[in-house]
Design a protein around this motif. Structure first.
Motif, PDB file in Angstrom:
ATOM      1  N   ALA A  27      10.377  11.620  -1.230  1.00  0.00           N
ATOM      2  CA  ALA A  27      11.715  12.039  -0.813  1.00  0.00           C
ATOM      3  C   ALA A  27      12.135  13.194  -1.718  1.00  0.00           C
ATOM      4  CB  ALA A  27      12.694  10.878  -0.917  1.00  0.00           C
ATOM      5  N   GLN A  28      12.137  14.378  -1.151  1.00  0.00           N
ATOM      6  CA  GLN A  28      12.456  15.574  -1.930  1.00  0.00           C
ATOM      7  C   GLN A  28      13.960  15.810  -1.939  1.00  0.00           C
ATOM      8  OE1 GLN A  28      10.495  19.153  -0.630  1.00  0.00           O
ATOM      9  NE2 GLN A  28      11.785  20.428  -1.939  1.00  0.00           N
ATOM     10  N   ALA A  29      14.537  15.862  -3.145  1.00  0.00           N
ATOM     11  CA  ALA A  29      15.991  15.934  -3.247  1.00  0.00           C
ATOM     12  C   ALA A  29      16.516  17.346  -3.085  1.00  0.00           C
ATOM     13  CB  ALA A  29      16.440  15.383  -4.590  1.00  0.00           C
ATOM     14  N   ASP A  30      15.813  18.296  -3.633  1.00  0.00           N
ATOM     15  CA  ASP A  30      16.386  19.614  -3.814  1.00  0.00           C
ATOM     16  C   ASP A  30      15.761  20.620  -2.853  1.00  0.00           C
ATOM     17  OD1 ASP A  30      17.971  21.519  -4.877  1.00  0.00           O
ATOM     18  OD2 ASP A  30      17.308  21.260  -6.946  1.00  0.00           O
ATOM     19  N   GLY A  31      16.320  21.797  -2.862  1.00  0.00           N
ATOM     20  CA  GLY A  31      15.894  22.829  -1.931  1.00  0.00           C
ATOM     21  C   GLY A  31      14.739  23.669  -2.446  1.00  0.00           C
ATOM     22  N   LEU A  32      14.726  24.915  -2.019  1.00  0.00           N
ATOM     23  CA  LEU A  32      13.607  25.797  -2.316  1.00  0.00           C
ATOM     24  C   LEU A  32      13.636  26.296  -3.751  1.00  0.00           C
ATOM     25  CD1 LEU A  32      13.877  27.976   0.891  1.00  0.00           C
ATOM     26  CD2 LEU A  32      12.160  26.227   0.427  1.00  0.00           C
ATOM     27  N   LEU A  81      11.182  -0.233  -8.607  1.00  0.00           N
ATOM     28  CA  LEU A  81      10.571  -0.401  -9.925  1.00  0.00           C
ATOM     29  C   LEU A  81      11.625  -0.171 -11.005  1.00  0.00           C
ATOM     30  CD1 LEU A  81       7.782  -0.798 -11.361  1.00  0.00           C
ATOM     31  CD2 LEU A  81       7.677   1.689 -11.496  1.00  0.00           C
ATOM     32  N   VAL A  82      11.779  -1.159 -11.850  1.00  0.00           N
ATOM     33  CA  VAL A  82      12.760  -1.034 -12.929  1.00  0.00           C
ATOM     34  C   VAL A  82      12.112  -0.268 -14.080  1.00  0.00           C
ATOM     35  CG1 VAL A  82      14.227  -2.283 -14.545  1.00  0.00           C
ATOM     36  CG2 VAL A  82      13.848  -3.193 -12.245  1.00  0.00           C
ATOM     37  N   GLU A  83      12.783   0.799 -14.493  1.00  0.00           N
ATOM     38  CA  GLU A  83      12.243   1.660 -15.532  1.00  0.00           C
ATOM     39  C   GLU A  83      11.898   0.848 -16.784  1.00  0.00           C
ATOM     40  OE1 GLU A  83      13.748   5.942 -17.182  1.00  0.00           O
ATOM     41  OE2 GLU A  83      14.816   5.017 -15.499  1.00  0.00           O
ATOM     42  N   GLU A  84      10.710   1.068 -17.276  1.00  0.00           N
ATOM     43  CA  GLU A  84      10.238   0.453 -18.525  1.00  0.00           C
ATOM     44  C   GLU A  84      10.171  -1.072 -18.468  1.00  0.00           C
ATOM     45  OE1 GLU A  84      12.058   2.218 -21.949  1.00  0.00           O
ATOM     46  OE2 GLU A  84      11.307   4.198 -21.398  1.00  0.00           O
ATOM     47  N   ASP A  85      10.146  -1.644 -17.276  1.00  0.00           N
ATOM     48  CA  ASP A  85       9.878  -3.074 -17.128  1.00  0.00           C
ATOM     49  C   ASP A  85       8.358  -3.219 -17.042  1.00  0.00           C
ATOM     50  OD1 ASP A  85       9.322  -5.639 -16.156  1.00  0.00           O
ATOM     51  OD2 ASP A  85      11.174  -5.734 -14.985  1.00  0.00           O
ATOM     52  N   HIS A  86       7.745  -3.542 -18.177  1.00  0.00           N
ATOM     53  CA  HIS A  86       6.289  -3.474 -18.254  1.00  0.00           C
ATOM     54  C   HIS A  86       5.603  -4.576 -17.455  1.00  0.00           C
ATOM     55  CE1 HIS A  86       7.072  -0.938 -22.030  1.00  0.00           C
ATOM     56  NE2 HIS A  86       6.824  -0.163 -21.000  1.00  0.00           N
ATOM     57  N   ASP A 142       0.825  -1.218   0.000  1.00  0.00           N
ATOM     58  CA  ASP A 142       0.000   0.000   0.000  1.00  0.00           C
ATOM     59  C   ASP A 142       0.858   1.265   0.000  1.00  0.00           C
ATOM     60  OD1 ASP A 142      -2.626  -1.138   0.099  1.00  0.00           O
ATOM     61  OD2 ASP A 142      -2.253  -1.684   2.197  1.00  0.00           O
ATOM     62  N   VAL A 143       2.177   1.082  -0.083  1.00  0.00           N
ATOM     63  CA  VAL A 143       3.083   2.232   0.053  1.00  0.00           C
ATOM     64  C   VAL A 143       3.913   2.430  -1.223  1.00  0.00           C
ATOM     65  CG1 VAL A 143       4.957   3.237   1.419  1.00  0.00           C
ATOM     66  CG2 VAL A 143       3.305   1.701   2.521  1.00  0.00           C
ATOM     67  N   PHE A 144       3.954   3.671  -1.671  1.00  0.00           N
ATOM     68  CA  PHE A 144       4.904   4.095  -2.703  1.00  0.00           C
ATOM     69  C   PHE A 144       5.974   4.972  -2.055  1.00  0.00           C
ATOM     70  CE2 PHE A 144       2.085   4.196  -6.777  1.00  0.00           C
ATOM     71  CZ  PHE A 144       2.601   2.984  -7.184  1.00  0.00           C
ATOM     72  N   LEU A 145       7.209   4.742  -2.429  1.00  0.00           N
ATOM     73  CA  LEU A 145       8.297   5.662  -2.086  1.00  0.00           C
ATOM     74  C   LEU A 145       8.697   6.335  -3.390  1.00  0.00           C
ATOM     75  CD1 LEU A 145      10.680   6.866  -0.455  1.00  0.00           C
ATOM     76  CD2 LEU A 145      11.901   4.724  -0.822  1.00  0.00           C
ATOM     77  N   LEU A 146       8.439   7.634  -3.500  1.00  0.00           N
ATOM     78  CA  LEU A 146       8.623   8.305  -4.780  1.00  0.00           C
ATOM     79  C   LEU A 146       9.728   9.356  -4.726  1.00  0.00           C
ATOM     80  CD1 LEU A 146       4.889   8.791  -5.853  1.00  0.00           C
ATOM     81  CD2 LEU A 146       6.429   6.888  -6.378  1.00  0.00           C
ATOM     82  N   THR A 147      10.437   9.427  -5.837  1.00  0.00           N
ATOM     83  CA  THR A 147      11.472  10.446  -6.011  1.00  0.00           C
ATOM     84  C   THR A 147      11.157  11.192  -7.305  1.00  0.00           C
ATOM     85  OG1 THR A 147      12.844   8.918  -7.280  1.00  0.00           O
ATOM     86  CG2 THR A 147      13.237   9.024  -4.902  1.00  0.00           C
ATOM     87  N   TYR A 148      11.857  12.277  -7.513  1.00  0.00           N
ATOM     88  CA  TYR A 148      11.648  12.987  -8.783  1.00  0.00           C
ATOM     89  C   TYR A 148      12.886  12.924  -9.676  1.00  0.00           C
ATOM     90  CZ  TYR A 148      10.146  16.291 -12.242  1.00  0.00           C
ATOM     91  OH  TYR A 148       9.808  16.865 -13.431  1.00  0.00           O
ATOM     92  N   TYR A 149      14.037  13.201  -9.083  1.00  0.00           N
ATOM     93  CA  TYR A 149      15.274  13.168  -9.871  1.00  0.00           C
ATOM     94  C   TYR A 149      15.846  11.768  -9.866  1.00  0.00           C
ATOM     95  CZ  TYR A 149      15.555  18.238  -9.713  1.00  0.00           C
ATOM     96  OH  TYR A 149      15.312  19.563  -9.856  1.00  0.00           O
ATOM     97  N   GLY A 150      16.033  11.199 -11.033  1.00  0.00           N
ATOM     98  CA  GLY A 150      16.729   9.922 -11.112  1.00  0.00           C
ATOM     99  C   GLY A 150      16.074   8.858 -10.257  1.00  0.00           C
TER     100      GLY A 150
END
Ligand SMILES: [Zn+2]
Length: 197
Positions: free
Chosen positions: A157-162, A118-123, A76-84
């Protein structure tokens, strides 16, 4: 979020909303044990702190009583990032570890939380994530990979600042995947002289 041209303007609801919803839980990638020189993605302590929040929410715990709702599962949990993307342990042909997994992943695993990246583009894998038929693990992914999918709990998980336009986009994508409880890991605040408005 309204500054973003891809976000439609909200319309006024016809009746008051029943509730504001639960408050997001906010963690900071700063303080004792954190490797502030590294990005949050590489911080073992942040992984452990996220694990602590999930355990408080009884994710992966036992059902309390037959009359209460079922305990949340890891899936029920996603751990999401934006960069890479976060990366998993790398091994050579003989099975020797050549590179450890990202610190965030290691911290979660050390605290007993099963995580699959999650492996990118592993459908095939993506289909399993979409239908909830994959392993009962927390799924870590780049937010762009899971657009259209939702989870009860989202950790962003936010990588960058303001003042980073891309991080605004990341927050939008990650938070909009969440149906119940958001856990937001923020970077350390930059020193005052580096804040620009
Ligand atoms: Zn940290």
């Amino acid at each position: 979020m309204k500054k973003d041209p891809i976000v439609y303007q909200y319309t006024e609801p016809k009746s008051p909303l029943p509730a504001e919803g639960v408050q997001p839980r906010v963690l900071f990638h700063t303080g004792e044990g954190h490797d502030e020189d590294e990005c949050v993605y590489d911080c073992i302590q942040c992984g452990k702190n996220i694990a602590g929040e999930l355990q408080q929410l009884n994710v992966g715990g036992a059902d309390r009583a037959s009359t209460s709702p079922r305990a949340l599962q890891y899936r029920d949990v996603f751990l999401l990032t934006y960069y890479g993307n976060l990366h998993d342990t790398q091994t050579d042909d003989s099975g020797n570890v050549t590179e450890e997994a990202s610190g965030l992943i290691r911290g979660l695993r050390e605290a007993g939380i099963p995580v699959t990246i999650l492996v990118e583009e592993d459908h095939t894998m993506l289909k399993e994530v979409a239908t909830m038929e994959g392993p009962n693990d927390v799924f870590a992914a780049q937010s762009t990979e899971v657009q259209g999918l939702e989870r009860k709990i989202v950790v962003f998980a936010q990588a960058d600042g303001l003042n980073s336009e891309n991080e605004d986009r990341g927050r939008l994508q990650a938070m909009s995947r969440c149906t119940a409880q958001l856990i937001w890991v923020k970077p350390p605040l930059p020193p005052p002289d580096k804040i620009s408005h």
